[in-house]
Enzyme design. Sequence first.
Site, PDB file in Angstrom:
ATOM      1  CG  HIS A  35       2.891  -7.692  -7.769  1.00 46.49           C
ATOM      2  ND1 HIS A  35       3.452  -7.450  -6.547  1.00 46.49           N
ATOM      3  CD2 HIS A  35       1.811  -6.880  -7.853  1.00 46.49           C
ATOM      4  CE1 HIS A  35       2.746  -6.542  -5.898  1.00 46.49           C
ATOM      5  NE2 HIS A  35       1.741  -6.177  -6.680  1.00 46.49           N
ATOM      6  NE  ARG A  81      -2.631   4.776  -4.099  1.00 48.32           N
ATOM      7  CZ  ARG A  81      -3.293   4.786  -2.946  1.00 48.32           C
ATOM      8  NH1 ARG A  81      -3.803   5.891  -2.467  1.00 48.32           N
ATOM      9  NH2 ARG A  81      -3.458   3.663  -2.270  1.00 48.32           N
ATOM     10  CB  CYS A 138       2.355  -2.860  -7.773  1.00 41.72           C
ATOM     11  SG  CYS A 138       0.566  -2.744  -7.794  1.00 41.72           S
ATOM     12  CD  GLU A 195      -2.926  -0.473  -0.258  1.00 44.71           C
ATOM     13  OE1 GLU A 195      -3.193   0.721  -0.503  1.00 44.71           O
ATOM     14  OE2 GLU A 195      -3.234  -1.395  -1.034  1.00 44.71           O
ATOM     15  CB  SER A 196       1.718   3.718  -2.605  1.00 48.83           C
ATOM     16  OG  SER A 196       0.391   3.984  -2.956  1.00 48.83           O
ATOM     17  CD  GLU A 253       6.339  -9.724  -6.520  1.00 47.28           C
ATOM     18  OE1 GLU A 253       6.622  -9.202  -7.606  1.00 47.28           O
ATOM     19  OE2 GLU A 253       5.437  -9.291  -5.774  1.00 47.28           O
ATOM     20  CB  ILE A 297      -2.346  -7.352  -6.939  1.00 41.80           C
ATOM     21  CG1 ILE A 297      -2.098  -8.791  -7.401  1.00 41.80           C
ATOM     22  CG2 ILE A 297      -3.126  -7.344  -5.631  1.00 41.80           C
ATOM     23  CD1 ILE A 297      -1.092  -9.506  -6.581  1.00 41.80           C
ATOM     24  NE  ARG A 298      -5.613  -4.548  -3.244  1.00 39.01           N
ATOM     25  CZ  ARG A 298      -4.574  -4.053  -2.599  1.00 39.01           C
ATOM     26  NH1 ARG A 298      -4.422  -2.750  -2.465  1.00 39.01           N
ATOM     27  NH2 ARG A 298      -3.692  -4.841  -2.053  1.00 39.01           N
TER      28      ARG A 298
HETATM   29  N1  GLN Z   1      -3.282  -0.341  -4.693  1.00 41.72           N
HETATM   30  C1  GLN Z   1      -1.985  -0.192  -4.100  1.00 41.72           C
HETATM   31  C2  GLN Z   1      -1.617   1.287  -3.902  1.00 41.72           C
HETATM   32  O1  GLN Z   1      -2.327   2.118  -4.324  1.00 41.72           O
HETATM   33  C3  GLN Z   1      -0.917  -0.902  -4.928  1.00 41.72           C
HETATM   34  C4  GLN Z   1      -1.176  -2.387  -4.956  1.00 41.72           C
HETATM   35  C5  GLN Z   1       0.046  -3.234  -5.089  1.00 41.72           C
HETATM   36  O2  GLN Z   1       1.168  -2.795  -4.851  1.00 41.72           O
HETATM   37  N2  GLN Z   1      -0.172  -4.485  -5.446  1.00 41.72           N
HETATM   38  O3  GLN Z   1      -0.633   1.571  -3.329  1.00 41.72           O
END
Ligand code: GLN
Length: 194
Positions: free
Chosen positions: A171, A106, A79, A48-49, A173, A135-136
């Site tokens: 990602h 985001r 990400c 989560e940034s 990994e 992923i998101r």
């Molecule tokens: N949705 C996250 C963000 O806004 C990033 C998701 C991720 O790193 N897989 O920071």
Amino acid sequence: MIRIGVLGLQGDVTEHLGMIEVCGAQGVEVRTPAALEIADGLIIPGGESPTIGKLLTRGGLDVAIKDRAGAGMPVYGTCAGMILMAKEATGGEPLMLGLMDIGVARNAYGRQRESFETQLAAPAIDADPFRVAFIRAPVVTRVGQAVQVLATHGNAPVLLQEGRLLVSSFHPEITGYRGIHLYFSQIVRSANTR
Ligand code: GLN
């Protein structure tokens, strides 16, 4: 042997460290400016940034990363790592390291259940397509003039390079795809900033 740091505040730290070793480099977990000093390059994992951003400012790591990147240290952000490295982000602004001349939105691929795996092609990196996970993920909304797009998904750039800086909205990994880490370790090897 070159040493590649993995920011160890959140995310797939162990997986990134494992992939660095497969690339013939030494992986070091970075949680402090002192640990960053011994690294020749840095990977910022997803997560989560805003959370990673807050933790970065606590120990002064944000300043240390900006200083080292400014002096030519290669950095690869996946990400959330890509969001932190961008110059601009929309959708709730986390702390910005502001390293790469791109804009991102985001969570623009949707929620957790809209997360997916897919095949990508990046001829500059691999002759064969490879599988990665979104992923998101953030969507890149602006690409600066000096930034190269190495892979796209639909119309969206998803793997980009600006000099020694590399970012991906996905990602590698999670699916265990090693090509991006291999490419990044070559950037680190040829940068040789110490
Ligand atoms: N949705 C996250 C963000 O806004 C990033 C998701 C991720 O790193 N897989 O920071």
